[in-house]
Design a protein around this motif. Structure first.
Motif, PDB file in Angstrom:
ATOM      1  N   ASN A 134       0.822  -1.217   0.000  1.00 19.15           N
ATOM      2  CA  ASN A 134       0.000   0.000   0.000  1.00 19.15           C
ATOM      3  C   ASN A 134       0.853   1.263   0.000  1.00 19.15           C
ATOM      4  O   ASN A 134       0.346   2.337  -0.301  1.00 19.15           O
ATOM      5  N   GLU A 178       0.929   1.605  -3.884  1.00 17.75           N
ATOM      6  CA  GLU A 178      -0.329   1.613  -4.635  1.00 17.75           C
ATOM      7  C   GLU A 178      -1.491   1.552  -3.652  1.00 17.75           C
ATOM      8  O   GLU A 178      -1.545   0.661  -2.810  1.00 17.75           O
ATOM      9  N   GLU A 228      -5.170   0.829  -2.185  1.00 21.83           N
ATOM     10  CA  GLU A 228      -6.155  -0.254  -2.330  1.00 21.83           C
ATOM     11  C   GLU A 228      -5.554  -1.503  -2.983  1.00 21.83           C
ATOM     12  O   GLU A 228      -6.178  -2.163  -3.802  1.00 21.83           O
ATOM     13  N   PHE A 229      -4.330  -1.834  -2.600  1.00 22.15           N
ATOM     14  CA  PHE A 229      -3.645  -2.989  -3.180  1.00 22.15           C
ATOM     15  C   PHE A 229      -4.446  -4.264  -2.987  1.00 22.15           C
ATOM     16  O   PHE A 229      -4.609  -5.056  -3.915  1.00 22.15           O
ATOM     17  N   GLU A 230      -4.955  -4.484  -1.761  1.00 17.20           N
ATOM     18  CA  GLU A 230      -5.675  -5.727  -1.475  1.00 17.20           C
ATOM     19  C   GLU A 230      -6.896  -5.881  -2.373  1.00 17.20           C
ATOM     20  O   GLU A 230      -7.187  -6.970  -2.871  1.00 17.20           O
ATOM     21  N   ASP A 231      -7.632  -4.790  -2.582  1.00 18.39           N
ATOM     22  CA  ASP A 231      -8.818  -4.849  -3.443  1.00 18.39           C
ATOM     23  C   ASP A 231      -8.442  -5.179  -4.885  1.00 18.39           C
ATOM     24  O   ASP A 231      -9.100  -5.993  -5.537  1.00 18.39           O
ATOM     25  N   ARG A 232      -7.387  -4.566  -5.376  1.00 16.52           N
ATOM     26  CA  ARG A 232      -6.949  -4.814  -6.749  1.00 16.52           C
ATOM     27  C   ARG A 232      -6.453  -6.248  -6.904  1.00 16.52           C
ATOM     28  O   ARG A 232      -6.734  -6.912  -7.907  1.00 16.52           O
ATOM     29  N   LEU A 233      -5.732  -6.755  -5.897  1.00 14.88           N
ATOM     30  CA  LEU A 233      -5.252  -8.131  -5.955  1.00 14.88           C
ATOM     31  C   LEU A 233      -6.417  -9.116  -5.906  1.00 14.88           C
ATOM     32  O   LEU A 233      -6.430 -10.103  -6.637  1.00 14.88           O
ATOM     33  N   GLN A 234      -7.414  -8.826  -5.070  1.00 14.03           N
ATOM     34  CA  GLN A 234      -8.583  -9.707  -4.997  1.00 14.03           C
ATOM     35  C   GLN A 234      -9.320  -9.733  -6.332  1.00 14.03           C
ATOM     36  O   GLN A 234      -9.788 -10.790  -6.776  1.00 14.03           O
ATOM     37  N   LYS A 235      -9.420  -8.602  -6.992  1.00 10.15           N
ATOM     38  CA  LYS A 235     -10.058  -8.565  -8.317  1.00 10.15           C
ATOM     39  C   LYS A 235      -9.277  -9.426  -9.313  1.00 10.15           C
ATOM     40  O   LYS A 235      -9.870 -10.138 -10.128  1.00 10.15           O
ATOM     41  N   LEU A 236      -7.948  -9.370  -9.255  1.00  9.81           N
ATOM     42  CA  LEU A 236      -7.122 -10.187 -10.141  1.00  9.81           C
ATOM     43  C   LEU A 236      -7.331 -11.672  -9.850  1.00  9.81           C
ATOM     44  O   LEU A 236      -7.477 -12.484 -10.765  1.00  9.81           O
ATOM     45  N   TYR A 285     -10.659 -12.741 -11.158  1.00 13.15           N
ATOM     46  CA  TYR A 285     -10.595 -12.846 -12.609  1.00 13.15           C
ATOM     47  C   TYR A 285      -9.916 -14.152 -13.027  1.00 13.15           C
ATOM     48  O   TYR A 285     -10.398 -14.877 -13.898  1.00 13.15           O
TER      49      TYR A 285
END
Length: 87
Positions: A13, A16, A18-26, A29
């Protein structure tokens, strides 16, 4: 052995938001991608370990292959020690 190790802890963080949110989205996906083998789910890092831990919890211990149990019993006989009781 002349080995060395280095461990570094980095807060993602700091680079970047909201790293955790972006990683969870990845991860979400990746899990929706078509599997390379039909009938098997797409796994991400840590999934095989979590599945194995759940299996161990369900069994109440670590499952060993019969060949490993046989080896332990043969070794115990050769060393003339009590054969371990294995369920």
């Amino acid at each position: 052995a002349n080995l060395g190790q280095c461990f570094i802890a980095i807060d993602p963080n700091a680079f970047e938001d909201e790293f955790e949110d972006r990683l969870q989205k990845l991860i979400n996906y990746c899990r929706t991608l078509p599997p390379s083998e039909s009938g098997k789910p797409v796994l991400v890092a840590g999934d095989p370990e979590r599945l194995h831990m759940a299996k161990c919890e369900k069994l109440g211990g670590i499952p060993y292959p019969q060949s490993q149990i046989d080896f332990i019993q043969d070794l115990a006989r050769k060393l003339k020690v009590d054969i371990p009781k294995i369920k």
